[in-house]
Design a protein around this motif. Sequence first.
Motif, short mmCIF file in Angstrom:
data_model
loop_
_atom_site.label_atom_id
_atom_site.label_comp_id
_atom_site.label_asym_id
_atom_site.label_seq_id
_atom_site.Cartn_x
_atom_site.Cartn_y
_atom_site.Cartn_z
N MET B 70 0.82 -1.21 0.00
CA MET B 70 0.00 0.00 0.00
C MET B 70 0.86 1.27 0.00
SD MET B 70 -3.21 0.49 2.39
CE MET B 70 -4.09 1.99 2.62
N VAL B 71 1.89 1.30 0.84
CA VAL B 71 2.69 2.53 0.98
C VAL B 71 3.45 2.87 -0.31
CG1 VAL B 71 4.62 3.57 2.23
CG2 VAL B 71 2.83 2.35 3.48
N PRO B 72 4.17 1.89 -0.91
CA PRO B 72 4.84 2.24 -2.18
C PRO B 72 3.86 2.67 -3.27
CG PRO B 72 5.65 0.14 -1.34
CD PRO B 72 4.49 0.52 -0.48
N THR B 73 2.70 2.01 -3.34
CA THR B 73 1.72 2.37 -4.37
C THR B 73 1.20 3.79 -4.14
OG1 THR B 73 1.06 0.05 -4.38
CG2 THR B 73 -0.36 1.58 -5.55
N ALA B 74 0.88 4.10 -2.89
CA ALA B 74 0.38 5.45 -2.58
C ALA B 74 1.45 6.50 -2.85
CB ALA B 74 -0.08 5.51 -1.13
N ALA B 199 17.20 1.50 -14.18
CA ALA B 199 18.27 0.67 -13.62
C ALA B 199 18.03 0.44 -12.13
CB ALA B 199 19.62 1.34 -13.84
N GLY B 200 17.60 1.50 -11.43
CA GLY B 200 17.34 1.39 -10.00
C GLY B 200 16.25 0.37 -9.70
N LEU B 207 13.86 -5.44 -2.58
CA LEU B 207 13.24 -4.82 -1.41
C LEU B 207 11.78 -5.25 -1.27
CD1 LEU B 207 14.69 -1.19 -1.47
CD2 LEU B 207 15.47 -3.19 -0.21
N PRO B 208 11.29 -5.38 -0.02
CA PRO B 208 9.90 -5.84 0.18
C PRO B 208 8.86 -4.81 -0.27
CG PRO B 208 10.89 -5.21 2.27
CD PRO B 208 11.99 -5.15 1.24
N PHE B 209 7.66 -5.26 -0.51
CA PHE B 209 6.49 -4.45 -0.90
C PHE B 209 6.73 -3.60 -2.14
CE2 PHE B 209 6.80 -4.35 3.84
CZ PHE B 209 5.90 -5.36 4.09
N LYS B 210 7.74 -3.97 -2.96
CA LYS B 210 8.09 -3.17 -4.14
C LYS B 210 8.54 -1.76 -3.75
CE LYS B 210 7.06 -6.29 -7.14
NZ LYS B 210 7.91 -6.75 -8.23
N LEU B 211 9.08 -1.60 -2.54
CA LEU B 211 9.60 -0.30 -2.14
C LEU B 211 10.74 0.15 -3.05
CD1 LEU B 211 9.67 -0.07 1.75
CD2 LEU B 211 8.89 1.67 0.15
N GLY B 212 11.39 -0.84 -3.69
CA GLY B 212 12.47 -0.52 -4.63
C GLY B 212 12.02 0.44 -5.71
#
Lengths: 107, 235
Positions: B70-74, B199-200, B207-212
């Motif tokens: 939720m956090v990365p998406t938001a 690239a990043g 990283l978890p939750f797609k935080l990458g």
Amino acid sequence: MSTPALIGLVFGVGAVTFFFRYAMIGLFASNRLPGWLHALCRHIAPASFAALTASALFIDAGAVSIALDAPKPWAALVAALVAWRSGNVLATIGAGMAALYVLKFFL
Amino acid sequence: MSRPALREFLTGCRDEAPLLLGAVPFGILYGISALAAGVPAWLAQLASAVVFAGAAQLVIVQMLAAGAGMVPTALTSGLLNLRHLLYSASMATYLGHLPRHWRMVLAYLLTDEAYAIAVLRYQARPPAEGPDLRHWYFLGAGFTLWSAWQLSTAFGLVFGAAIPPEWELDFAVPLTFIALLTLLLRERPGQAAALAAGAGALLLAGLPFKLGLVFAIVLGLAAGMWTASRLERVR
């Protein structure tokens, strides 16, 4: 993601988006924003789209996977060429999808 | 609504119409890919009314499909909507005199497509005589886009439920990003931003939750700003 979490996400993003849209018109009544913010906003779309595209093409189940026989990166390459030559979004989508179907048949 | 106000409203509707050609396919695509990402149809439709921002909605759907938290998406979709702050600043001078309810409605309707049309009207010339009715024009443009967005979302949801997932129509979302990227990458800083972010995204995939993805975008922004400032110094 569970449905309550999705509802929270939708209203959260909706609230933030409305805040951005209303902030200067309704809250601060000013048209002054720092120059760096203008510069930053120019880069947000290319950075976001590139990160999401790279992730959609080369990440499978949380790990980087670059395989020569995966159809999607090749279809994306065809789409990129069409986008570059035509500058047309719908033509790009059409070419990319057509390439995906052909490649899935052969690979 | 007075007659001149109605005329202003309808002119806004008419001038917005050509832009629907660009917006409607995205609405349909959003509906299709929202279903493919497992979003309930009613919620996908509600999001089109609550968020009402095409690129951000496509990004949300793409991230949900990738299993993002939720956090990365938001964060990502919020960041993508930051540009509306610039539109808001640009319109503030023209709308400052309006009552609060007008400013709230017009702010809600302040999308890329409505802004593009309304700001032209405001910049063109002040009305020669009589009261300033250009907010009715903005309302007409915004309302037209809003209606088309809701209808095209609904169409995508109905259509999306009827087509088999093997067609992989949701692949059209990254294809759309590729098309928009190609259009956006005319300048060196934008190219640097895209390259670093792409690239990043791969380097930080673990990283978890797609935080990458969030860190990759921040990396891209830094690269874009750095390249722009370097070019500035060379000049």
